[in-house]
Design a protein around this motif. Structure first.
Motif, mmCIF file in Angstrom:
data_model
loop_
_atom_site.group_PDB
_atom_site.id
_atom_site.type_symbol
_atom_site.label_atom_id
_atom_site.label_comp_id
_atom_site.label_asym_id
_atom_site.label_seq_id
_atom_site.Cartn_x
_atom_site.Cartn_y
_atom_site.Cartn_z
ATOM 1 N N PRO A 65 0.998 -1.454 0.224
ATOM 2 C CA PRO A 65 -0.062 -0.084 0.051
ATOM 3 C C PRO A 65 1.049 1.057 0.347
ATOM 4 C CG PRO A 65 -0.568 -1.095 2.631
ATOM 5 C CD PRO A 65 0.435 -1.872 1.451
ATOM 6 N N LEU A 66 2.080 1.105 0.421
ATOM 7 C CA LEU A 66 2.918 2.392 -0.235
ATOM 8 C C LEU A 66 3.675 2.967 -1.287
ATOM 9 C CD1 LEU A 66 4.479 2.431 3.694
ATOM 10 C CD2 LEU A 66 2.428 2.697 3.431
ATOM 11 N N ARG A 67 3.520 1.549 -1.999
ATOM 12 C CA ARG A 67 4.362 2.120 -3.367
ATOM 13 C C ARG A 67 3.298 3.126 -4.196
ATOM 14 N NH1 ARG A 67 9.682 0.021 -3.680
ATOM 15 N NH2 ARG A 67 9.779 -1.842 -1.883
ATOM 16 N N ARG A 68 3.805 4.094 -4.272
ATOM 17 C CA ARG A 68 2.739 5.340 -4.874
ATOM 18 C C ARG A 68 2.711 4.257 -6.497
ATOM 19 N NH1 ARG A 68 4.423 11.514 -5.717
ATOM 20 N NH2 ARG A 68 2.367 12.102 -7.038
ATOM 21 N N ILE A 69 3.483 4.179 -7.376
ATOM 22 C CA ILE A 69 3.954 3.291 -8.261
ATOM 23 C C ILE A 69 1.971 2.860 -8.656
ATOM 24 C CG2 ILE A 69 4.866 1.922 -8.171
ATOM 25 C CD1 ILE A 69 6.409 2.304 -11.189
ATOM 26 N N ASN A 70 2.145 1.765 -7.502
ATOM 27 C CA ASN A 70 1.937 0.131 -7.735
ATOM 28 C C ASN A 70 -0.183 0.812 -7.294
ATOM 29 O OD1 ASN A 70 3.643 -1.158 -8.012
ATOM 30 N ND2 ASN A 70 3.625 -1.965 -6.178
ATOM 31 N N ALA A 71 -0.201 1.812 -6.416
ATOM 32 C CA ALA A 71 -0.870 2.669 -6.222
ATOM 33 C C ALA A 71 -1.615 3.441 -7.346
ATOM 34 C CB ALA A 71 -1.547 3.408 -5.115
ATOM 35 N N SER A 72 -0.671 4.126 -8.136
ATOM 36 C CA SER A 72 -0.982 4.917 -9.239
ATOM 37 C C SER A 72 -1.620 4.319 -10.106
ATOM 38 C CB SER A 72 -0.047 5.702 -9.898
ATOM 39 O OG SER A 72 -0.032 6.660 -8.833
ATOM 40 N N LEU A 73 -1.213 2.911 -10.221
ATOM 41 C CA LEU A 73 -1.887 2.168 -11.313
ATOM 42 C C LEU A 73 -3.067 1.073 -11.088
ATOM 43 C CD1 LEU A 73 -0.635 0.335 -14.337
ATOM 44 C CD2 LEU A 73 0.217 -1.457 -12.307
ATOM 45 N N LYS A 82 -9.458 10.757 3.444
ATOM 46 C CA LYS A 82 -8.527 10.886 2.625
ATOM 47 C C LYS A 82 -6.790 10.105 3.058
ATOM 48 C CE LYS A 82 -8.366 13.853 -1.297
ATOM 49 N NZ LYS A 82 -6.680 15.210 -1.578
ATOM 50 N N ILE A 83 -5.971 9.198 2.789
ATOM 51 C CA ILE A 83 -5.458 8.653 3.535
ATOM 52 C C ILE A 83 -4.158 8.767 2.434
ATOM 53 C CG2 ILE A 83 -3.693 6.862 4.899
ATOM 54 C CD1 ILE A 83 -7.275 5.567 5.269
ATOM 55 N N THR A 84 -2.834 9.389 2.927
ATOM 56 C CA THR A 84 -1.613 9.516 2.695
ATOM 57 C C THR A 84 -0.766 9.027 3.100
ATOM 58 O OG1 THR A 84 -1.139 11.331 3.726
ATOM 59 C CG2 THR A 84 -2.291 12.450 2.813
ATOM 60 N N ILE A 85 -0.047 8.489 1.469
ATOM 61 C CA ILE A 85 0.875 7.933 1.557
ATOM 62 C C ILE A 85 2.761 7.923 1.290
ATOM 63 C CG2 ILE A 85 -0.238 5.812 1.223
ATOM 64 C CD1 ILE A 85 0.395 5.903 -1.760
ATOM 65 N N PRO A 86 3.745 7.785 1.599
ATOM 66 C CA PRO A 86 4.326 8.461 0.816
ATOM 67 C C PRO A 86 4.706 9.035 -0.310
ATOM 68 C CG PRO A 86 5.687 6.928 3.100
ATOM 69 C CD PRO A 86 4.126 6.792 2.242
ATOM 70 N N ARG A 102 -13.581 1.947 1.673
ATOM 71 C CA ARG A 102 -12.949 1.323 1.190
ATOM 72 C C ARG A 102 -12.489 2.358 0.640
ATOM 73 N NH1 ARG A 102 -14.091 -3.868 -0.378
ATOM 74 N NH2 ARG A 102 -13.154 -4.577 -2.447
ATOM 75 N N ILE A 103 -11.347 1.886 0.018
ATOM 76 C CA ILE A 103 -10.554 2.367 -1.466
ATOM 77 C C ILE A 103 -10.962 2.456 -2.636
ATOM 78 C CG2 ILE A 103 -8.028 2.649 -2.440
ATOM 79 C CD1 ILE A 103 -7.404 1.903 0.006
ATOM 80 N N VAL A 104 -11.675 4.034 -3.061
ATOM 81 C CA VAL A 104 -12.110 3.899 -4.647
ATOM 82 C C VAL A 104 -11.070 4.728 -5.454
ATOM 83 C CG1 VAL A 104 -14.720 3.030 -3.863
ATOM 84 C CG2 VAL A 104 -14.209 5.256 -3.828
ATOM 85 N N GLY A 105 -10.311 5.018 -4.922
ATOM 86 C CA GLY A 105 -9.568 5.927 -5.847
ATOM 87 C C GLY A 105 -8.507 6.426 -5.104
ATOM 88 N N PHE A 106 -7.343 6.698 -6.358
ATOM 89 C CA PHE A 106 -6.207 6.904 -5.550
ATOM 90 C C PHE A 106 -5.713 8.404 -6.315
ATOM 91 C CE2 PHE A 106 -1.526 8.006 -5.326
ATOM 92 C CZ PHE A 106 -1.159 7.268 -4.401
ATOM 93 N N ASP A 107 -5.418 9.766 -5.990
ATOM 94 C CA ASP A 107 -4.841 10.808 -5.680
ATOM 95 C C ASP A 107 -4.287 11.075 -5.802
ATOM 96 O OD1 ASP A 107 -4.930 13.828 -6.241
ATOM 97 O OD2 ASP A 107 -5.689 14.569 -4.893
ATOM 98 N N VAL A 108 -2.856 10.850 -7.154
ATOM 99 C CA VAL A 108 -1.445 10.697 -7.776
ATOM 100 C C VAL A 108 -1.326 12.633 -7.629
ATOM 101 C CG1 VAL A 108 -2.106 9.298 -9.576
ATOM 102 C CG2 VAL A 108 -2.552 11.633 -9.850
ATOM 103 N N ASP A 109 -2.269 13.280 -7.396
ATOM 104 C CA ASP A 109 -1.502 14.698 -7.051
ATOM 105 C C ASP A 109 -0.778 14.775 -5.638
ATOM 106 O OD1 ASP A 109 -1.065 15.629 -10.129
ATOM 107 O OD2 ASP A 109 -3.228 16.116 -9.532
ATOM 108 N N THR A 110 -1.614 14.402 -4.491
ATOM 109 C CA THR A 110 -1.247 14.433 -3.575
ATOM 110 C C THR A 110 -0.362 12.782 -2.777
ATOM 111 O OG1 THR A 110 -4.119 13.981 -3.054
ATOM 112 C CG2 THR A 110 -3.200 16.151 -3.330
ATOM 113 N N CYS A 111 -1.000 12.444 -3.480
ATOM 114 C CA CYS A 111 -0.224 10.759 -2.626
ATOM 115 C C CYS A 111 -0.999 10.432 -1.616
ATOM 116 C CB CYS A 111 1.061 11.238 -2.414
ATOM 117 S SG CYS A 111 2.030 9.561 -3.089
#
Length: 242
Positions: free
Chosen positions: A118-126, A188-192, A226-235
């Protein structure tokens, strides 16, 4: 099944030689110490209805995907997805997943599940933003102690659920489609922004972030979010109550 696009060919691996090549490929991506999936096991699973595929350019493997059947006839577990470090930025991860979708639908498979960090931004984005998967299950230290690029922190994983015919998935077949609107009151829950960098240079911070996000996500899931989205700008993961 074979797909060709912009000089990239995506197809199933079709020989023991290619399956053995994929063993080497896995180590190139995840590190020498990380155990790769064995070619013998992949061959047997492929013969029993699993998917072992690669992305190739001029005969060279640039990407790899491995999925296998589950106890549900209409569901597949997607175990591995990898893109070679020198071939990132070409959209190969998404291309492999859309190939997997078409392959599954041809066989009456409507759901694909997989775990990811869950902490890898590239995976959450995809997984969430680009493909339209959702998540509501969190596994703490799922694989136990790991080696290679995952060494040093608990191996927590989210379970991505990809409903292949869901409207939010179908609309993403057009790569220009933005993320769906998330209602007011979403969490919203941010990740590194760079978890891999923390693993390399600040292990204490990496562990701290792992535990923070674990606490925030598991608390939210217990509350019905439930997670339904990922904001790539704010991570940040976007969650709504279901």
């Amino acid at each position: 099944m074979k797909v060709e696009q912009s000089g990239i060919t995506i197809r199933e691996l079709n020989s023991v030689t290619e399956l053995k090549r994929s063993e080497r490929f896995q180590k190139e991506v995840w590190g020498e110490d990380d155990p790769s999936d064995n070619s013998d096991i992949m061959l047997a699973i492929q013969h029993e209805g699993g998917l072992v595929a690669g992305a190739f350019k001029d005969g060279r493997m640039l990407g790899f995907l491995f999925g296998f059947p589950t106890s549900q006839p209409d569901a597949q577990h997607s175990h591995r997805l990898a893109v070679h470090p020198d071939s990132r930025g070409m959209g190969l991860g998404a291309k492999l997943k859309w190939y997997q979708r078409d392959w599954c639908l041809q066989r009456g498979i409507n759901v694909v599940r997989w775990t990811y960090d869950p902490l890898r931004r590239i995976n959450a984005s995809l997984n969430i933003a680009r493909l339209g998967a959702t998540a509501g299950i969190y596994h703490e230290d799922y694989y136990g102690e790991m080696e290679g690029i995952n060494a040093g922190v608990p191996s927590d994983r989210l379970v991505a659920e990809w409903h292949l015919n869901a409207p939010e998935v179908v609309q993403r077949l057009d790569p220009s489609v933005a993320q769906p609107y998330v209602p007011e009151g979403s969490l919203k829950i941010t990740i590194p922004a760079d978890f891999a960098g923390l693993l390399s240079h600040d292990m204490d911070k990496a562990i701290s972030e792992r535990l923070r996000v674990r606490e925030e996500l598991t608390t939210a899931f217990k509350a019905g979010y439930r997670i339904v989205g990922f904001d790539v700008d704010t991570c940040a993961y976007l969650l709504i109550q279901q």
